[in-house]
Design a protein around this motif. Structure first.
Motif, PDB file in Angstrom:
ATOM      1  N   SER A 269       0.793  -0.993   0.001  1.00  0.00           N
ATOM      2  CA  SER A 269      -0.207   0.064  -0.066  1.00  0.00           C
ATOM      3  C   SER A 269       0.809   1.130  -0.167  1.00  0.00           C
ATOM      4  N   LEU A 270       1.987   1.248   0.343  1.00  0.00           N
ATOM      5  CA  LEU A 270       2.814   2.339   0.553  1.00  0.00           C
ATOM      6  C   LEU A 270       2.915   3.232  -0.716  1.00  0.00           C
ATOM      7  N   PRO A 271       3.348   2.592  -1.622  1.00  0.00           N
ATOM      8  CA  PRO A 271       3.387   3.458  -3.044  1.00  0.00           C
ATOM      9  C   PRO A 271       2.187   4.246  -3.453  1.00  0.00           C
ATOM     10  N   GLY A 272       1.106   3.641  -3.042  1.00  0.00           N
ATOM     11  CA  GLY A 272      -0.063   4.208  -3.259  1.00  0.00           C
ATOM     12  C   GLY A 272      -0.309   5.452  -2.587  1.00  0.00           C
ATOM     13  N   ILE A 273       0.114   5.718  -1.195  1.00  0.00           N
ATOM     14  CA  ILE A 273       0.110   7.147  -0.332  1.00  0.00           C
ATOM     15  C   ILE A 273       0.844   8.025  -1.408  1.00  0.00           C
ATOM     16  N   ALA A 274       2.124   7.755  -1.739  1.00  0.00           N
ATOM     17  CA  ALA A 274       2.746   8.720  -2.332  1.00  0.00           C
ATOM     18  C   ALA A 274       2.277   9.152  -3.775  1.00  0.00           C
ATOM     19  N   THR A 275       1.829   8.066  -4.447  1.00  0.00           N
ATOM     20  CA  THR A 275       1.087   8.486  -5.758  1.00  0.00           C
ATOM     21  C   THR A 275      -0.118   9.486  -5.535  1.00  0.00           C
ATOM     22  N   LEU A 276      -0.897   9.000  -4.642  1.00  0.00           N
ATOM     23  CA  LEU A 276      -2.130   9.644  -4.388  1.00  0.00           C
ATOM     24  C   LEU A 276      -1.694  11.184  -4.076  1.00  0.00           C
ATOM     25  N   LEU A 277      -0.780  11.417  -3.338  1.00  0.00           N
ATOM     26  CA  LEU A 277      -0.236  12.810  -3.117  1.00  0.00           C
ATOM     27  C   LEU A 277       0.523  13.450  -4.303  1.00  0.00           C
ATOM     28  N   ALA A 278       1.166  12.763  -5.038  1.00  0.00           N
ATOM     29  CA  ALA A 278       2.012  13.152  -6.013  1.00  0.00           C
ATOM     30  C   ALA A 278       1.399  13.388  -7.476  1.00  0.00           C
ATOM     31  N   ALA A 279       0.425  12.390  -7.772  1.00  0.00           N
ATOM     32  CA  ALA A 279      -0.012  12.369  -9.249  1.00  0.00           C
ATOM     33  C   ALA A 279      -0.868  13.529  -9.676  1.00  0.00           C
ATOM     34  N   PRO A 280      -1.622  14.158  -9.192  1.00  0.00           N
ATOM     35  CA  PRO A 280      -2.286  15.512  -9.183  1.00  0.00           C
ATOM     36  C   PRO A 280      -1.598  16.629  -9.536  1.00  0.00           C
ATOM     37  N   ARG A 281      -0.590  16.768  -8.568  1.00  0.00           N
ATOM     38  CA  ARG A 281       0.438  17.712  -8.581  1.00  0.00           C
ATOM     39  C   ARG A 281       1.336  17.758  -9.913  1.00  0.00           C
ATOM     40  N   LEU A 282       1.936  16.586 -10.190  1.00  0.00           N
ATOM     41  CA  LEU A 282       2.874  16.099 -11.120  1.00  0.00           C
ATOM     42  C   LEU A 282       2.313  16.357 -12.607  1.00  0.00           C
ATOM     43  N   GLY A 283       0.780  15.924 -12.737  1.00  0.00           N
ATOM     44  CA  GLY A 283      -0.018  16.173 -13.738  1.00  0.00           C
ATOM     45  C   GLY A 283      -0.347  17.526 -13.978  1.00  0.00           C
ATOM     46  N   ALA A 284      -0.654  18.524 -13.125  1.00  0.00           N
ATOM     47  CA  ALA A 284      -0.782  19.768 -13.186  1.00  0.00           C
ATOM     48  C   ALA A 284       0.535  20.527 -13.496  1.00  0.00           C
ATOM     49  N   LYS A 288       2.091  22.824 -17.148  1.00  0.00           N
ATOM     50  CA  LYS A 288       2.885  24.123 -17.268  1.00  0.00           C
ATOM     51  C   LYS A 288       4.291  23.777 -17.787  1.00  0.00           C
ATOM     52  N   ILE A 289       4.934  23.029 -17.350  1.00  0.00           N
ATOM     53  CA  ILE A 289       6.520  23.005 -17.851  1.00  0.00           C
ATOM     54  C   ILE A 289       6.869  21.745 -18.784  1.00  0.00           C
ATOM     55  N   GLY A 290       5.857  21.067 -19.115  1.00  0.00           N
ATOM     56  CA  GLY A 290       6.037  20.048 -20.195  1.00  0.00           C
ATOM     57  C   GLY A 290       5.819  18.745 -19.558  1.00  0.00           C
ATOM     58  N   THR A 291       4.959  18.025 -20.193  1.00  0.00           N
ATOM     59  CA  THR A 291       4.691  16.605 -19.518  1.00  0.00           C
ATOM     60  C   THR A 291       6.019  15.531 -19.944  1.00  0.00           C
ATOM     61  N   ALA A 292       6.538  15.714 -20.878  1.00  0.00           N
ATOM     62  CA  ALA A 292       7.956  14.992 -21.199  1.00  0.00           C
ATOM     63  C   ALA A 292       8.985  15.267 -20.229  1.00  0.00           C
ATOM     64  N   ARG A 293       9.216  16.289 -19.743  1.00  0.00           N
ATOM     65  CA  ARG A 293      10.190  16.618 -18.549  1.00  0.00           C
ATOM     66  C   ARG A 293       9.747  15.964 -17.428  1.00  0.00           C
ATOM     67  N   ILE A 294       8.531  15.935 -17.044  1.00  0.00           N
ATOM     68  CA  ILE A 294       8.111  15.143 -15.764  1.00  0.00           C
ATOM     69  C   ILE A 294       8.530  13.850 -15.817  1.00  0.00           C
ATOM     70  N   LEU A 295       8.188  13.295 -17.156  1.00  0.00           N
ATOM     71  CA  LEU A 295       8.394  11.579 -17.373  1.00  0.00           C
ATOM     72  C   LEU A 295       9.838  11.364 -17.345  1.00  0.00           C
TER      73      LEU A 295
END
Length: 406
Positions: A269-284, A288-295
């Motif tokens: 379950s632990l990765p899910g906690i981090a993904t839950l917090l990170a995914a919307p922020r990283l998507g937004a 702004k700065i480029g999805t490829a850069r985030i990838l």
């Protein structure tokens, strides 16, 4: 503050926003359902016969891979049908079919029956991928990264709670009840989707359906689209290489003593906690700065996390690193899906996303086989090193695929 909360819930919403809310709930419930049993599947296999360590690793790899092998074959067929009949129909097919098949897994008496049902499960897969496709086609392009980032947190949040519930259920009532509970949850997902998902779908007449080759020829950014399909394969190959051995690895770290199923559920379950917090922020942030850069950043971060997993000596160290894996998960697949959505016309989204699911499934097939093979030849530590190598190859590939032409 109260007025802001009131306005958030009561303000008029567009169709894509309403569907996003409903499908978030649906993918949340589906995430719970799938993760109830997956972290303990290899332990369940161990109860179905007398196996050596090498046999258990092999059967675990085959069982994990079976569903995805079929999925890789049938996904383009379902994608073509989705472009003709709509993504909602595919969502209903997947949720109802898997409800029946997964519940039946609780009745098996040997590993062969389990593998056969896992093969059949592949025919009915696709709830999450078709939810992504539906949202991608109906969301304005400028909001697609944020919307898909939010949607993935539904599945991730469910995956977060599922292993915890499944670990307790498996420890108290045994593994079989978790399969019946999974079937019930997926049937509820079917009912929810049937009643509340509204699709503004414009069908493509059969005589105007383009072939896959024609679709690719007409894509404006073929290099990026094909690059993201291969990237999906490499991401899943890396992620799923440890799936067959993770609970066995935890059992070794705990020296075969203590509440192994509960510990496996918590760590899963632990990765899910981090993904839950990170995914919307990283998507937004990607909007702004480029999805490829985030990838690309997510790929390098994953490499840096998987390498030290081979050196851990207790479950606390392992759990901490698994938590950090969730941050990279929040960057990888949502970014791939966003790049696909932004570079694919709406009339072909169903098929492009189905091809992406096929590549994802191929990664899901190759990953467990890689993990089982490496662990059988060397040991569990070698699986994490090989995974880091695969993900670094993914970083190099993404750098090539997203490079602007001179």
């Amino acid at each position: 503050m109260f007025e802001k909360i009131k306005n958030f819930f009561l303000r008029p919403r567009q169709l894509w926003e309403k569907n996003l809310i409903v499908l978030w709930i649906g993918t949340f419930m589906a995430g719970i359902a799938f993760s109830l049993v997956m972290p303990f599947l290899s332990l369940y296999i161990d109860t179905l016969g007398k196996f050596s360590s090498a046999q258990l690793n092999l059967y675990s790899g085959l069982t994990y891979s079976a569903t995805f092998l079929v999925m890789a074959i049938v996904s383009p067929i379902w994608g073509r049908l989705a472009d003709r009949r709509g993504r909602k129909l595919m969502i209903l097919r997947a949720s109802f079919g898997m409800a029946i098949v997964i519940a039946a897994m609780g009745l098996v008496t040997n590993v062969t029956q389990l593998i056969l049902l896992r093969l059949l499960q592949g025919v009915f897969s696709g709830y999450v991928s078709n939810s992504n496709a539906l949202i991608a086609t109906e969301t304005p392009k400028q909001s697609s990264g944020k919307a898909l980032g939010i949607l993935i947190t539904g599945n991730v949040t469910g995956t977060l709670f599922g292993p915890l519930v499944g670990g307790v259920v498996a420890a108290i009532f045994g593994y079989r009840l978790t399969f019946f509970l999974t079937g019930l949850i997926l049937f509820l997902v079917f009912l929810l989707s049937a009643v509340f998902v509204k699709e503004n779908f414009q069908p493509v007449p059969k005589n105007k359906m383009q072939t896959g080759a024609t679709i690719f020829r007409n894509l404006k950014n073929r290099k990026i689209v094909f690059g993201m399909l291969v990237t999906t394969l490499l991401i899943q190959l890396g992620n799923f290489s440890i799936s067959p051995i993770i609970s066995l690895y935890i059992r070794d770290l705990m020296h075969h003593a203590g509440p192994i199923t509960i510990a496996s559920g918590i760590i899963a379950s632990l990765p899910g906690i981090a993904t839950l917090l990170a995914a919307p922020r990283l998507g937004a942030l990607g909007d702004k700065i480029g999805t490829a850069r985030i990838l690309k950043i997510g790929m390098l971060f994953a490499v840096a996390i998987f390498l030290p997993m081979a050196l851990v000596t207790n479950i606390w160290q392992f759990g901490s690193l698994r938590f950090l894996v969730g941050i990279s998960d929040g960057a990888l697949l949502p970014a791939v899906q966003t790049l696909l959505a932004k570079n694919t016309p709406a009339t072909a989204t169903g098929r492009i996303f189905s091809y992406n699911q096929s590549f994802q499934a191929m990664g899901n097939v190759l990953g467990p086989l890689l993990g089982s093979t490496v662990s059988g030849i060397w040991n569990y530590n070698g699986v994490f090193i090989s995974t880091a190598v695969v993900l670094f190859m993914g970083f190099l590939w993404v750098t090539f695929a997203t490079k602007e032409p001179d």
